[in-house]
Design a protein around this motif. Structure first.
Motif, mmCIF file in Angstrom:
data_model
loop_
_atom_site.group_PDB
_atom_site.id
_atom_site.type_symbol
_atom_site.label_atom_id
_atom_site.label_comp_id
_atom_site.label_asym_id
_atom_site.label_seq_id
_atom_site.Cartn_x
_atom_site.Cartn_y
_atom_site.Cartn_z
ATOM 1 N N SER A 1 30.317 44.180 44.508
ATOM 2 C CA SER A 1 31.072 43.372 43.555
ATOM 3 C C SER A 1 31.564 42.121 44.277
ATOM 4 C CB SER A 1 32.273 44.147 43.020
ATOM 5 O OG SER A 1 33.274 44.231 44.008
ATOM 6 N N LYS B 1 34.484 42.112 34.513
ATOM 7 C CA LYS B 1 35.716 42.791 34.086
ATOM 8 C C LYS B 1 36.934 42.097 34.678
ATOM 9 C CE LYS B 1 38.228 47.119 34.356
ATOM 10 N NZ LYS B 1 39.390 46.438 34.946
ATOM 11 N N ILE B 2 38.006 42.014 33.891
ATOM 12 C CA ILE B 2 39.276 41.497 34.407
ATOM 13 C C ILE B 2 39.909 42.595 35.253
ATOM 14 C CG2 ILE B 2 41.526 40.530 33.771
ATOM 15 C CD1 ILE B 2 39.231 38.890 32.649
ATOM 16 N N GLY C 1 42.986 44.463 37.739
ATOM 17 C CA GLY C 1 44.434 44.662 37.672
ATOM 18 C C GLY C 1 45.176 43.664 38.559
ATOM 19 N N ALA D 1 38.558 41.577 47.838
ATOM 20 C CA ALA D 1 39.019 42.699 47.034
ATOM 21 C C ALA D 1 38.771 43.919 47.884
ATOM 22 C CB ALA D 1 38.231 42.777 45.738
ATOM 23 N N THR E 1 45.971 40.051 46.443
ATOM 24 C CA THR E 1 46.365 38.943 45.573
ATOM 25 C C THR E 1 47.885 38.781 45.607
ATOM 26 O OG1 THR E 1 46.738 40.303 43.629
ATOM 27 C CG2 THR E 1 44.507 39.512 43.975
ATOM 28 N N HIS F 1 46.753 48.068 56.520
ATOM 29 C CA HIS F 1 46.272 48.485 55.202
ATOM 30 C C HIS F 1 46.259 47.221 54.347
ATOM 31 C CE1 HIS F 1 45.260 51.033 51.912
ATOM 32 N NE2 HIS F 1 45.715 52.144 52.442
ATOM 33 N N LYS G 1 49.603 43.587 49.153
ATOM 34 C CA LYS G 1 49.669 42.947 47.838
ATOM 35 C C LYS G 1 51.052 42.328 47.656
ATOM 36 C CE LYS G 1 46.272 46.052 45.938
ATOM 37 N NZ LYS G 1 45.840 46.936 44.848
ATOM 38 N N LYS H 1 55.021 45.780 44.823
ATOM 39 C CA LYS H 1 54.118 45.181 45.816
ATOM 40 C C LYS H 1 54.665 45.331 47.231
ATOM 41 C CE LYS H 1 51.666 43.670 42.414
ATOM 42 N NZ LYS H 1 50.579 44.542 42.005
ATOM 43 N N ASN I 1 54.593 49.713 46.395
ATOM 44 C CA ASN I 1 53.170 49.848 46.085
ATOM 45 C C ASN I 1 52.967 50.696 44.845
ATOM 46 O OD1 ASN I 1 53.494 51.974 48.710
ATOM 47 N ND2 ASN I 1 52.592 52.832 46.871
ATOM 48 N N GLY J 1 49.451 52.896 43.210
ATOM 49 C CA GLY J 1 48.603 53.917 43.812
ATOM 50 C C GLY J 1 49.133 55.312 43.568
ATOM 51 N N ARG K 1 50.593 51.944 54.422
ATOM 52 C CA ARG K 1 51.117 50.850 53.602
ATOM 53 C C ARG K 1 52.530 50.522 54.072
ATOM 54 N NH1 ARG K 1 48.517 49.884 48.289
ATOM 55 N NH2 ARG K 1 49.909 48.111 48.065
HETATM 56 C C1 SRM Z 1 38.867 46.078 40.798
HETATM 57 C C2 SRM Z 1 40.168 46.887 40.740
HETATM 58 C C3 SRM Z 1 40.270 47.719 39.477
HETATM 59 C C4 SRM Z 1 40.174 46.896 38.217
HETATM 60 O O1 SRM Z 1 39.080 46.839 37.682
HETATM 61 O O2 SRM Z 1 41.197 46.365 37.835
HETATM 62 C C5 SRM Z 1 40.336 47.848 41.887
HETATM 63 C C6 SRM Z 1 39.276 48.482 42.449
HETATM 64 C C7 SRM Z 1 39.338 49.213 43.591
HETATM 65 N N1 SRM Z 1 40.470 49.682 44.157
HETATM 66 FE FE1 SRM Z 1 42.318 49.367 43.490
HETATM 67 N N2 SRM Z 1 41.618 47.969 42.274
HETATM 68 C C8 SRM Z 1 42.332 47.043 41.631
HETATM 69 C C9 SRM Z 1 43.669 46.981 41.560
HETATM 70 C C10 SRM Z 1 44.542 47.942 42.058
HETATM 71 C C11 SRM Z 1 45.936 48.000 41.791
HETATM 72 C C12 SRM Z 1 46.708 47.037 40.862
HETATM 73 C C13 SRM Z 1 47.156 45.777 41.533
HETATM 74 O O3 SRM Z 1 46.685 45.385 42.630
HETATM 75 O O4 SRM Z 1 48.043 45.150 40.948
HETATM 76 C C14 SRM Z 1 46.424 49.101 42.489
HETATM 77 C C15 SRM Z 1 47.870 49.628 42.563
HETATM 78 C C16 SRM Z 1 48.723 48.729 43.366
HETATM 79 C C17 SRM Z 1 48.743 48.996 44.854
HETATM 80 O O5 SRM Z 1 47.703 48.970 45.525
HETATM 81 O O6 SRM Z 1 49.821 49.213 45.388
HETATM 82 C C18 SRM Z 1 45.293 49.677 43.168
HETATM 83 C C19 SRM Z 1 45.352 50.792 43.992
HETATM 84 C C20 SRM Z 1 44.312 51.208 44.796
HETATM 85 C C21 SRM Z 1 44.406 52.208 45.823
HETATM 86 C C22 SRM Z 1 45.669 53.029 46.172
HETATM 87 C C23 SRM Z 1 46.463 52.325 47.227
HETATM 88 C C24 SRM Z 1 47.615 53.147 47.722
HETATM 89 O O7 SRM Z 1 48.306 52.629 48.626
HETATM 90 O O8 SRM Z 1 47.811 54.274 47.277
HETATM 91 C C25 SRM Z 1 43.130 52.282 46.455
HETATM 92 C C26 SRM Z 1 42.684 53.161 47.624
HETATM 93 C C27 SRM Z 1 42.950 52.501 48.973
HETATM 94 O O9 SRM Z 1 43.103 51.293 49.101
HETATM 95 O O10 SRM Z 1 42.980 53.252 49.959
HETATM 96 C C28 SRM Z 1 42.310 51.318 45.772
HETATM 97 C C29 SRM Z 1 40.968 51.041 46.068
HETATM 98 C C30 SRM Z 1 40.146 50.333 45.279
HETATM 99 C C31 SRM Z 1 38.667 50.145 45.629
HETATM 100 C C32 SRM Z 1 38.609 49.152 46.747
HETATM 101 C C33 SRM Z 1 37.991 51.485 45.964
HETATM 102 C C34 SRM Z 1 36.754 51.323 46.789
HETATM 103 O O11 SRM Z 1 36.881 51.428 48.030
HETATM 104 O O12 SRM Z 1 35.687 51.138 46.232
HETATM 105 C C35 SRM Z 1 38.064 49.621 44.324
HETATM 106 C C36 SRM Z 1 36.960 48.659 44.586
HETATM 107 C C37 SRM Z 1 37.037 47.294 43.977
HETATM 108 C C38 SRM Z 1 35.716 46.639 43.824
HETATM 109 O O13 SRM Z 1 35.676 45.515 43.303
HETATM 110 O O14 SRM Z 1 34.696 47.184 44.223
HETATM 111 N N3 SRM Z 1 43.048 50.699 44.777
HETATM 112 N N4 SRM Z 1 44.174 48.958 42.862
HETATM 113 C C39 SRM Z 1 41.442 46.064 40.914
HETATM 114 C C40 SRM Z 1 41.224 44.835 41.794
HETATM 115 C C41 SRM Z 1 42.388 43.913 41.792
HETATM 116 C C42 SRM Z 1 42.082 42.634 42.492
HETATM 117 O O15 SRM Z 1 41.858 41.631 41.826
HETATM 118 O O16 SRM Z 1 42.062 42.647 43.740
#
Ligand code: SRM
Ligand SMILES: Cc1cc2nc3c(=O)[nH]c(=O)nc-3n(C[C@H](O)[C@H](O)[C@H](O)COP(=O)(O)OP(=O)(O)OC[C@H]3O[C@@H](n4cnc5c(N)ncnc54)[C@H](O)[C@@H]3O)c2cc1C
Ligand code: SF4
Ligand code: FES
Lengths: 114, 859
Positions: free
Chosen positions: B571, B601-602, B604, B635, B642, B677, B680, B696, B714, B716, B754
């Protein structure tokens, strides 16, 4: 695949990054070729049986004890570079292939029988 | 009769009343009782112990023990701003000042205590205050705005706390104590003397052995204090000369009270009337009242237990205290004054360092110290956590007990084994056995591996925090015994933790993994240590992730500068700083997605994800984006994701600052920063918090005067709310603090920790972060800022740099020997008008030529 004597040239040794892999197409199969730190070259099937995607060549290469291995980039399952055996799950493996380097060219040979 | 529901009335919603209701709900007392709580204060119970932090809190709500304002049990009714005026024990009713009369089957008095104001002339003038409620502090703060000097009457625990507050409000501060030393109840003469020297160094004038004759009256307002030998000028006077139990309700209805005040109760906290109980500071079990919260909590638990038919009893409490007064550690525990016959005192004093430590021990027949009875620590109370449980457990002391108080450099602080029933957290009465149980886990709950988990499982460490170092020791000990020792080494190749690796790299200036592993490790590394080392090298050197020396270390996503997806495609998430985007750029993203047939896709995180790109397509996609002024964006990677923003003052009718501008600046400043880690951030334009900044790692919320900075949030799996670090900052100071905060985190956190867990694991927690980041107590500030300045100066767009380097580009092919041939195993279907991956074995998925994998046995 019984043509045990076919060796396919895929690239030169210098084209391979040390401790990283590259994918090659051998007889229509995706094969992951690795060059370790001591310049040994290994070849495994590129298909990760856990995630069912063709990605093994993109994993991180290292050692566990004395075993050279690659960690699948998808969910980090480790495979022995020499045999293709999965180090985290006895019952699973990927194919491994004979390899040779002749005058700087990497040749992939027949699949090893497990 | 028993089938009827009964009514339980609680008078007073303070700390103890609240704990009582909590325990009643948790332990099922509400199955039998409807509970009505009547509280006099206008707000639900709050953390009075932390009252002083009101001055640094964003709002009073931060202290609240019940932020939702109601209990999660419909059988509890909370009536605030209402006073219980009288009790009729015959009719079993209480009368409220609202005129309402309530019947009860059980009445629990939890009315607390009130400040004692000595009847000196002038004590009721304008400018005289007490220090007990949020309203008191609001009044003091308002008065301080126009005052120059303040005086506190009383040099005990609470008086010094009040002095602390006056100093932090910027007032010239005096403390007046009648006794010859400060904290006369807890400290001996030498300890009190050491404390005075510390406090005077901070500019507070201490007057011991001084009786206040009268408050000086100028036009009905306070102008100073007249002491026996001198007069001090002050426009504010705070009375903190002790507390008195609020036992008037009991007195008026004829219940016996103790000689020195307090509703007399037995070991079940029951009064003479079997329907009436009293708990907390208004109660006097066995004739004695306890001015601390922990005994009150025990009383609350005992009453719940009694009403459930249990056998719990309250037989006295540990009156140990530890606190930080004006930055000085002070602790007093057990028999601090050596009143036990035949006891002996061991004293260590260092006048230069301002440290005074005393142990009171009992002596056996041979004249050797045998048991610890109590002690006093001033200036350095780090041993408190280890010493206090020794008193309560009564175990035999080691051969050289003085080691326990010698500075660490002279051999002190030996770890000591304690019995299972030793209370390690006195605030919450949690024993060693309970903590160990949490670490071991049970059939339905996995064991804890960190202090944060112990806190949430047992409550230990969640009140004053002084027991946290002991919790950490117990944890390590227990994990080691169970063979679960978290070896600090990050994997089999290094015995060093991430933080130690970071320091080693900084000190020796290593630039490659090979040098590092040769000098400090073994083997060729693995998927754990290599990405960690890559991140450390990147934080310090900021090279290109695909440089020859580091490319082999990168996790898959970093190695290809994009996020891998389940079918091996990638992606691309173009960076959209702050979420602000022009229509033209929006169109470019749409065109790229359309031309490469990507799923769109938009996210989060306020940007747009383009999914399904084959490895060999990535450079062409980046080219298009770079040409339109985008960068591809992280990402992936352990790096800044972000900085989310709300629309802010530019458009929003509530906004008070330009949150979009700040979010863009912050995102551009910290983009590409490699960290333990992902990081955000968020910026909201006002307290409505539309950007969810408190969810965040660092969040900024606009105020009328500037910005409030929150850290450690955070989402998650284990969501955490960010905590307030500093208030009303101008933009420059804000950026400086964020620089320091992030670099401190990058230097010291564990791999994949984190910010919230990192803060939780730091000795001192958020206070520690504040000391380093805001107060710069370690003098590290400039260095941390310089580290960040280097990052900012050396940042470059790594996607653009890849496009410009044929060597790096050569890795982006499907096959080395057939670069143009797409991977035949990648296949898509269509769903809702867009592509979607299908895997081998799924409907419509690719078929592999037989035997590409040989799973043996069932999986
Ligand atoms: C694309 C997206 C979902 C969506 O369609 O909305 C997404 C997608 C993924 N998230 Fe997320 N997260 C996305 C927003 C979020 C959010 C919301 C936010 O950022 O506001 C959260 C909760 C907020 C936070 O992180 O505190 C979130 C919490 C997680 C977590 C749990 C983190 C934690 O500390 O518990 C993971 C797992 C990790 O990082 O270990 C994760 C991991 C992932 C991964 C990287 C998993 C992976 O290794 O494949 C996903 C891959 C993204 C990709 O493009 O291939 N994603 N993820 C969002 C991308 C946002 C951006 O523009 O960068
Ligand atoms: C500045 C400060 C610092 C402190 N620091 C510490 C510390 O470090 N460690 C420690 O252990 N303790 C400390 N304490 C003491 C601690 O706050 C108290 O022990 C604790 O709050 C007692 O709880 P309580 O519920 O008994 O009383 P409170 O918390 O005072 O609650 C009693 C409530 O009952 C209400 N009430 C009274 N009468 C009536 C009535 N007739 N009808 C309805 N409601 C009524 C009151 O308005 C009040 O809200 C500190 C106190 C202060 C003020
Ligand atoms: S946080 Fe405040 S300024 Fe920002 S959008 Fe919401 S209401 Fe408006
Ligand atoms: S002793 Fe206060 S929280 Fe544990």
């Amino acid at each position: 695949m019984t043509a045990t004597e076919t060796w396919t040239p895929v690239c030169t040794l210098v084209e391979l990054e040390v401790e990283r892999g590259a994918a090659a197409l051998v007889h229509g199969q995706a094969v992951a070729i690795f060059r370790t730190h001591d310049d040994t070259v290994y070849a495994l099937g590129n298909h990760d049986p856990f995630s069912r995607a063709s990605v093994i060549a993109r994993g991180i290469v290292g050692t566990r004890g004395d075993v050279p291995f690659v960690a699948s980039p998808m969910h980090k399952n480790a495979f022995d570079l020499r045999t293709g055996r999965c180090l985290d799950d006895e019952g699973t493996s990927v194919p491994s292939y004979e390899v040779r380097v002749v005058e700087g060219v990497v040749l992939v040979g027949p699949r090893r029988t497990p | 009769m028993t089938h009827l529901r009964q009514t339980l009335v609680v008078a007073g919603h303070g700390m103890v009343g609240h704990r009582f209701v909590q325990a009643a709900v948790e332990r099922g007392l509400t199955e039998r009782f409807d509970i009505v709580v009547v509280g006099q204060e206008p707000r639900p119970a709050y953390d009075r112990v932390a009252l002083t932090s009101f001055f640094s809190a964003a709002s009073a709500d931060e202290l609240s023990l019940l932020p939702e304002g109601r209990y999660d049990d419909p059988r509890v009714r909370l009536t605030l701003g209402t006073t219980v005026e009288a009790v009729d024990r015959d009719a079993r009713t209480v009368t409220l000042d609202s005129g309402e009369t309530l019947g009860y089957d059980v009445l629990v008095l939890a009315t607390g205590a009130g400040p004692f104001v000595p009847p000196v002339p002038g004590h009721d003038l304008d400018g005289c205050f007490v220090y007990r409620t949020i309203e008191d502090l609001e009044a003091i703060r308002d008065a301080a705005a126009t005052a120059k000097a303040g005086a506190v009457i009383g040099g005990g625990l609470l008086g010094l706390e009040a002095a602390n507050a006056l100093v932090s409000l910027g007032l010239e501060t005096h403390v007046v104590e009648m006794a010859p030393r400060l904290m006369p109840v807890q400290l001996d003469e030498a300890g009190g003397g050491t404390l005075v020297r510390h406090i005077e160094k901070l500019g507070v004038e201490v007057h011991c052995g001084a009786a206040t004759q009268r408050v000086v009256d100028v036009d009905g307002r306070v102008a100073g204090l007249e002491l026996a030998h001198r007069t001090v000028d002050a426009e504010i006077v705070v009375f903190s000369a002790g507390i008195r139990p609020r036992d008037q309700l009991a007195r008026a209805c004829g219940l016996p009270v103790a000689e020195r005040g307090g509703v007399l109760v037995d070991e079940q906290c029951r009064t003479e009337d079997p329907h009436v109980f009293a708990i907390g500071e208004c109660a006097a079990p066995g004739g004695r009242m306890y001015g601390l919260v922990a005994p009150g909590y025990s009383m609350a638990e005992v009453v719940v237990d009694t009403l459930l038919g249990g056998e719990g009893s309250f037989t006295g409490a540990d009156m140990s205290t530890k606190l930080k007064l004006l930055g000085v550690d002070v602790a007093s525990f057990g028999d601090a004054f050596a009143t036990t016959p035949g006891s002996l005192e061991l004293i260590f004093a260092d006048a230069v360092a301002g440290v005074y430590k005393k142990l009171v021990v009992s002596v056996d027949q041979d004249g050797n110290a045998s048991r610890l009875l109590g002690g006093i620590l001033v200036g350095d109370a780090s041993a408190y956590g280890t010493l206090r449980p020794l008193v309560s457990s009564g175990i035999t002391l080691p051969a050289n007990p003085e080691e326990l108080i010698l500075p660490a450099s002279r051999g002190g602080a030996a770890p000591v084994g304690m019995p299972d029933d030793a209370v390690v957290c006195s605030c919450n009465n949690i024993t060693k056995a309970a903590v160990c149980g949490a670490v071991d886990g049970s059939a339905d709950r996995p064991g804890c591996a960190d202090v944060a988990c112990i806190k949430s499982c047992t409550r230990a460490g969640s009140t004053c925090g002084s027991c946290v170092p002991v919790l950490k020791n117990l944890l390590d000990e227990r994990l080691a015994a169970a063979g679960r020792l978290v070896r600090t080494g990050i994997c089999e190749h290094f015995d060093l933790s991430r933080q130690e690796l970071f320091d080693v790299v900084a000190v020796h200036g290593y630039r490659t993994f090979d040098d590092l592993v040769t000098a400090h490790g073994r083997g060729r590394g693995c998927d754990v240590c290599k990405p960690a080392v890559a991140s450390i090298l990147a934080s310090q050197l900021n090279g290109h992730v695909l440089d020859e020396s580091t490319v082999a270390l990168q996790d898959t996503n970093d190695a290809y500068l994009a996020n891998i997806q389940r079918n091996g495609t990638y992606s691309v998430v173009p960076r959209v700083p702050g979420g602000e985007i022009t229509p033209d750029r929006l169109i470019v993203i749409g065109e790229v997605a359309r031309d490469f047939a990507l799923y769109t896709k938009i996210t989060g995180g306020q940007r747009i994800d383009l999914l399904g790109a084959r490895l060999e397509q990535l450079p062409a996609i980046w080219r298009r984006l770079v040409d339109a002024g985008f960068e591809s964006g992280h990402a992936y990677g352990k790096s800044l994701r972000t900085v989310k923003s709300c629309v802010g003052s530019t458009w929003c009718r509530y906004g008070v600052q330009d949150s979009v501008r700040l979010a863009i600046d912050l995102e551009n400043r910290y983009r590409g920063l490699r960290s333990p880690h992902k990081i955000k951030a968020g910026v909201s334009g006002c307290a409505r918090e539309c950007a969810e900044a408190r969810g965040k790692d660092f969040g900024v919320i606009a105020t009328e005067k500037g910005w409030n900075l929150y850290v450690g949030g955070n989402g998650g799996a284990n969501p955490a709310h960010a905590q307030l670090l500093a208030t009303d900052l101008d933009t420059e100071t804000l950026v400086r603090y964020v620089d320091r905060f992030l670099m401190y985190y990058i230097r010291t956190a564990d791999r994949l920790q984190r910010t919230s867990t990192w803060i939780g694991a730091l000795d001192g927690g958020l206070d520690r972060v504040r000391a380093v980041v805001v107060d710069d107590e370690l003098g590290l500030g400039a260095e941390l800022e310089a580290d960040m300045a280097r990052h900012v100066d050396t940042y470059f767009d790594e996607w653009r740099a890849t496009l410009e380097d044929p060597e790096k580009l050569s890795r982006f092919v499907s096959f080395v020997n057939a670069p143009g041939t797409p991977d035949p195993t990648i296949a898509f279907t269509t769903e809702r008008g867009q592509i979607q991956p299908v895997l081998e074995g799924e409907d419509g998925g690719p078929t592999l030529i037989a035997g590409a994998s040989i799973p043996v046995g069932a999986r």
